[in-house]
Design a protein around this motif. Structure first.
Motif, PDB file in Angstrom:
ATOM      1  N   GLN A 267      77.494 -17.183 -41.592  1.00 41.05           N
ATOM      2  CA  GLN A 267      78.369 -17.904 -40.670  1.00 41.05           C
ATOM      3  C   GLN A 267      77.947 -17.671 -39.222  1.00 41.05           C
ATOM      4  O   GLN A 267      77.959 -18.596 -38.402  1.00 41.05           O
ATOM      5  CB  GLN A 267      79.814 -17.474 -40.907  1.00 41.05           C
ATOM      6  N   SER A 268      77.568 -16.432 -38.906  1.00 39.69           N
ATOM      7  CA  SER A 268      77.069 -16.162 -37.555  1.00 39.69           C
ATOM      8  C   SER A 268      75.769 -16.915 -37.299  1.00 39.69           C
ATOM      9  O   SER A 268      75.540 -17.433 -36.196  1.00 39.69           O
ATOM     10  CB  SER A 268      76.845 -14.657 -37.367  1.00 39.69           C
ATOM     11  N   PHE A 269      74.910 -16.994 -38.328  1.00 37.64           N
ATOM     12  CA  PHE A 269      73.646 -17.717 -38.175  1.00 37.64           C
ATOM     13  C   PHE A 269      73.893 -19.182 -37.833  1.00 37.64           C
ATOM     14  O   PHE A 269      73.194 -19.762 -36.994  1.00 37.64           O
ATOM     15  CB  PHE A 269      72.815 -17.610 -39.450  1.00 37.64           C
ATOM     16  N   SER A 270      74.883 -19.804 -38.467  1.00 35.26           N
ATOM     17  CA  SER A 270      75.181 -21.209 -38.186  1.00 35.26           C
ATOM     18  C   SER A 270      75.559 -21.405 -36.724  1.00 35.26           C
ATOM     19  O   SER A 270      75.128 -22.376 -36.079  1.00 35.26           O
ATOM     20  CB  SER A 270      76.316 -21.696 -39.091  1.00 35.26           C
ATOM     21  N   LEU A 271      76.352 -20.483 -36.182  1.00 28.77           N
ATOM     22  CA  LEU A 271      76.743 -20.584 -34.777  1.00 28.77           C
ATOM     23  C   LEU A 271      75.541 -20.372 -33.860  1.00 28.77           C
ATOM     24  O   LEU A 271      75.361 -21.093 -32.871  1.00 28.77           O
ATOM     25  CB  LEU A 271      77.834 -19.565 -34.462  1.00 28.77           C
ATOM     26  N   LEU A 272      74.702 -19.386 -34.189  1.00 26.77           N
ATOM     27  CA  LEU A 272      73.528 -19.121 -33.360  1.00 26.77           C
ATOM     28  C   LEU A 272      72.534 -20.280 -33.430  1.00 26.77           C
ATOM     29  O   LEU A 272      71.943 -20.671 -32.413  1.00 26.77           O
ATOM     30  CB  LEU A 272      72.855 -17.824 -33.813  1.00 26.77           C
ATOM     31  N   PHE A 273      72.344 -20.828 -34.627  1.00 26.39           N
ATOM     32  CA  PHE A 273      71.415 -21.946 -34.792  1.00 26.39           C
ATOM     33  C   PHE A 273      71.859 -23.132 -33.944  1.00 26.39           C
ATOM     34  O   PHE A 273      71.042 -23.790 -33.292  1.00 26.39           O
ATOM     35  CB  PHE A 273      71.338 -22.344 -36.264  1.00 26.39           C
ATOM     36  N   GLY A 274      73.166 -23.400 -33.941  1.00 26.37           N
ATOM     37  CA  GLY A 274      73.684 -24.499 -33.135  1.00 26.37           C
ATOM     38  C   GLY A 274      73.497 -24.278 -31.655  1.00 26.37           C
ATOM     39  O   GLY A 274      73.422 -25.241 -30.878  1.00 26.37           O
ATOM     40  N   ALA A 275      73.396 -22.999 -31.251  1.00 25.70           N
ATOM     41  CA  ALA A 275      73.197 -22.674 -29.839  1.00 25.70           C
ATOM     42  C   ALA A 275      71.724 -22.528 -29.488  1.00 25.70           C
ATOM     43  O   ALA A 275      71.383 -22.217 -28.344  1.00 25.70           O
ATOM     44  CB  ALA A 275      73.934 -21.379 -29.496  1.00 25.70           C
ATOM     45  N   GLY A 276      70.841 -22.742 -30.486  1.00 24.13           N
ATOM     46  CA  GLY A 276      69.412 -22.623 -30.237  1.00 24.13           C
ATOM     47  C   GLY A 276      68.930 -21.197 -30.117  1.00 24.13           C
ATOM     48  O   GLY A 276      67.906 -20.932 -29.475  1.00 24.13           O
ATOM     49  N   ILE A 277      69.646 -20.263 -30.750  1.00 24.06           N
ATOM     50  CA  ILE A 277      69.288 -18.846 -30.680  1.00 24.06           C
ATOM     51  C   ILE A 277      68.689 -18.423 -32.011  1.00 24.06           C
ATOM     52  O   ILE A 277      69.256 -18.690 -33.074  1.00 24.06           O
ATOM     53  CB  ILE A 277      70.524 -17.986 -30.356  1.00 24.06           C
ATOM     54  N   GLU A 278      67.552 -17.758 -31.966  1.00 23.31           N
ATOM     55  CA  GLU A 278      66.840 -17.353 -33.168  1.00 23.31           C
ATOM     56  C   GLU A 278      67.303 -15.977 -33.625  1.00 23.31           C
ATOM     57  O   GLU A 278      67.273 -15.009 -32.864  1.00 23.31           O
ATOM     58  CB  GLU A 278      65.333 -17.329 -32.905  1.00 23.31           C
ATOM     59  N   MET A 279      67.728 -15.892 -34.870  1.00 22.67           N
ATOM     60  CA  MET A 279      68.064 -14.615 -35.489  1.00 22.67           C
ATOM     61  C   MET A 279      66.827 -14.101 -36.226  1.00 22.67           C
ATOM     62  O   MET A 279      66.104 -14.890 -36.834  1.00 22.67           O
ATOM     63  CB  MET A 279      69.227 -14.792 -36.479  1.00 22.67           C
ATOM     64  N   PRO A 280      66.551 -12.799 -36.184  1.00 21.14           N
ATOM     65  CA  PRO A 280      65.390 -12.281 -36.925  1.00 21.14           C
ATOM     66  C   PRO A 280      65.430 -12.701 -38.391  1.00 21.14           C
ATOM     67  O   PRO A 280      66.478 -12.664 -39.033  1.00 21.14           O
ATOM     68  CB  PRO A 280      65.538 -10.763 -36.776  1.00 21.14           C
ATOM     69  N   ALA A 281      64.270 -13.094 -38.921  1.00 17.35           N
ATOM     70  CA  ALA A 281      64.209 -13.599 -40.293  1.00 17.35           C
ATOM     71  C   ALA A 281      64.690 -12.556 -41.294  1.00 17.35           C
ATOM     72  O   ALA A 281      65.378 -12.881 -42.267  1.00 17.35           O
ATOM     73  CB  ALA A 281      62.785 -14.033 -40.619  1.00 17.35           C
ATOM     74  N   GLU A 282      64.330 -11.284 -41.069  1.00 18.70           N
ATOM     75  CA  GLU A 282      64.743 -10.234 -41.997  1.00 18.70           C
ATOM     76  C   GLU A 282      66.257 -10.080 -42.023  1.00 18.70           C
ATOM     77  O   GLU A 282      66.854  -9.807 -43.067  1.00 18.70           O
ATOM     78  CB  GLU A 282      64.096  -8.898 -41.611  1.00 18.70           C
ATOM     79  N   LEU A 283      66.876 -10.263 -40.878  1.00 22.68           N
ATOM     80  CA  LEU A 283      68.336 -10.178 -40.802  1.00 22.68           C
ATOM     81  C   LEU A 283      68.975 -11.390 -41.466  1.00 22.68           C
ATOM     82  O   LEU A 283      69.958 -11.266 -42.206  1.00 22.68           O
ATOM     83  CB  LEU A 283      68.760 -10.081 -39.335  1.00 22.68           C
ATOM     84  N   ARG A 284      68.396 -12.545 -41.235  1.00 21.92           N
ATOM     85  CA  ARG A 284      68.940 -13.787 -41.785  1.00 21.92           C
ATOM     86  C   ARG A 284      68.893 -13.803 -43.310  1.00 21.92           C
ATOM     87  O   ARG A 284      69.732 -14.429 -43.961  1.00 21.92           O
ATOM     88  CB  ARG A 284      68.154 -14.970 -41.216  1.00 21.92           C
ATOM     89  N   ARG A 285      67.931 -13.103 -43.895  1.00 23.32           N
ATOM     90  CA  ARG A 285      67.757 -13.136 -45.351  1.00 23.32           C
ATOM     91  C   ARG A 285      68.692 -12.188 -46.098  1.00 23.32           C
ATOM     92  O   ARG A 285      68.739 -12.215 -47.329  1.00 23.32           O
ATOM     93  CB  ARG A 285      66.304 -12.815 -45.705  1.00 23.32           C
ATOM     94  N   ILE A 286      69.423 -11.347 -45.409  1.00 23.01           N
ATOM     95  CA  ILE A 286      70.347 -10.435 -46.091  1.00 23.01           C
ATOM     96  C   ILE A 286      71.458 -11.244 -46.756  1.00 23.01           C
ATOM     97  O   ILE A 286      72.125 -12.049 -46.114  1.00 23.01           O
ATOM     98  CB  ILE A 286      70.942  -9.411 -45.106  1.00 23.01           C
ATOM     99  N   ASP A 287      71.640 -11.022 -48.047  1.00 24.23           N
ATOM    100  CA  ASP A 287      72.659 -11.757 -48.799  1.00 24.23           C
ATOM    101  C   ASP A 287      73.835 -10.832 -49.114  1.00 24.23           C
ATOM    102  O   ASP A 287      73.772  -9.618 -48.887  1.00 24.23           O
ATOM    103  CB  ASP A 287      72.068 -12.319 -50.090  1.00 24.23           C
ATOM    104  N   TYR A 288      74.891 -11.424 -49.642  1.00 25.53           N
ATOM    105  CA  TYR A 288      76.119 -10.691 -49.933  1.00 25.53           C
ATOM    106  C   TYR A 288      76.514 -10.862 -51.397  1.00 25.53           C
ATOM    107  O   TYR A 288      76.317 -11.931 -51.990  1.00 25.53           O
ATOM    108  CB  TYR A 288      77.281 -11.221 -49.078  1.00 25.53           C
ATOM    109  N   ASP A 289      77.083  -9.807 -51.976  1.00 25.93           N
ATOM    110  CA  ASP A 289      77.708  -9.931 -53.283  1.00 25.93           C
ATOM    111  C   ASP A 289      79.054 -10.630 -53.135  1.00 25.93           C
ATOM    112  O   ASP A 289      79.739 -10.470 -52.120  1.00 25.93           O
ATOM    113  CB  ASP A 289      77.941  -8.548 -53.913  1.00 25.93           C
ATOM    114  N   ARG A 290      79.420 -11.377 -54.160  1.00 25.06           N
ATOM    115  CA  ARG A 290      80.733 -12.013 -54.188  1.00 25.06           C
ATOM    116  C   ARG A 290      81.726 -11.080 -54.880  1.00 25.06           C
ATOM    117  O   ARG A 290      81.345 -10.254 -55.706  1.00 25.06           O
ATOM    118  CB  ARG A 290      80.653 -13.340 -54.938  1.00 25.06           C
ATOM    119  N   THR A 291      82.988 -11.237 -54.545  1.00 23.00           N
ATOM    120  CA  THR A 291      84.029 -10.447 -55.195  1.00 23.00           C
ATOM    121  C   THR A 291      85.216 -11.334 -55.530  1.00 23.00           C
ATOM    122  O   THR A 291      85.700 -12.087 -54.683  1.00 23.00           O
ATOM    123  CB  THR A 291      84.504  -9.284 -54.299  1.00 23.00           C
TER     124      THR A 291
END
Length: 214
Positions: free
Chosen positions: A53-77
């Motif tokens: 969700q943070s990546f979507s906001l940053l992408f819309g603002a033209g801000i690049e998030m590190p690829a390694e950070l962007r690839r971190i996934d989450y378990d569902r509960t």
């Protein structure tokens, strides 16, 4: 867990139940736009939403998030909150149990934890079970969770039960630093993905982000 945040927020202008639609970087500040069209100007911005969700906001603002950070996934509960007519259930002292069977990763006694005046239990399904059942109709998820939880009710009877779904529940890996700061030094990311998937990890990450933007 909200008690600490509410205490720290006393005297602050906190907007809840508000969806941030976009953020934009200006010369010297930021514009935060919510889904009702209201715009807020800010000198500093801290994002604590799950990384996708943070990546979507940053992408819309033209801000690049590190690829390694962007690839971190989450378990569902998948979770279940149950209120009972008595404390004659099978969750004993100290009021919680981890991985008791093939379905649940955690069962907590909310009354023993001091967060409920009524007898109540919280059930969290483990990541494997949650992933396998996450896309089922909510009514079916509810029924299966309730059936799996029934052996833990003991002599207590269910008054109410409510299923819960968390798409971004537990980070599958952690970023090595306590926060990530955008190159201008005026926006930071924080949360349990940075300092460990625990309440104290999220708090320490928030403190690190605040210090980085001071």
């Amino acid at each position: 867990m909200t008690g600490v945040a509410k205490h720290l927020a006393k005297g602050l202008d906190v907007r809840t139940s508000t969806l941030v639609f976009s953020i934009n970087k200006n010369e010297g500040d930021w514009t935060v736009t919510t889904d009702d069209g209201i715009q807020y100007q800010a000198d500093r911005v801290i994002l604590t939403a799950p990384l996708p969700q943070s990546f979507s906001l940053l992408f819309g603002a033209g801000i690049e998030m590190p690829a390694e950070l962007r690839r971190i996934d989450y378990d569902r509960t998948l979770g279940l909150l149950v209120t009972l007519d008595s404390n004659e259930h099978r969750i004993g002292t100290p009021g919680g149990v981890q991985f008791p069977d093939d379905v649940f990763s955690f069962i907590g006694d909310n009354a023993a934890k001091g967060i409920s005046t009524a007898p109540a239990l919280t059930f969290h399904a483990n990541p494997v079970w949650s992933l396998e059942h996450f896309d089922l109709p909510l009514e079916e998820i509810h029924a299966q969770l309730l059936a799996a939880a029934t052996p833990y009710f003991g002599n207590a009877q269910v008054i109410t039960s409510q299923p819960k779904k968390w798409r971004f529940a537990i980070p599958q890996s952690s970023w090595p630093d306590a926060t990530w700061v955008e190159p201008s030094g005026t926006l930071a990311l924080a949360g349990d993905v940075f300092a460990g998937p625990r309440v104290e990890g999220a708090a320490l990450s928030g403190l690190a982000a605040a210090r980085a933007l001071t």
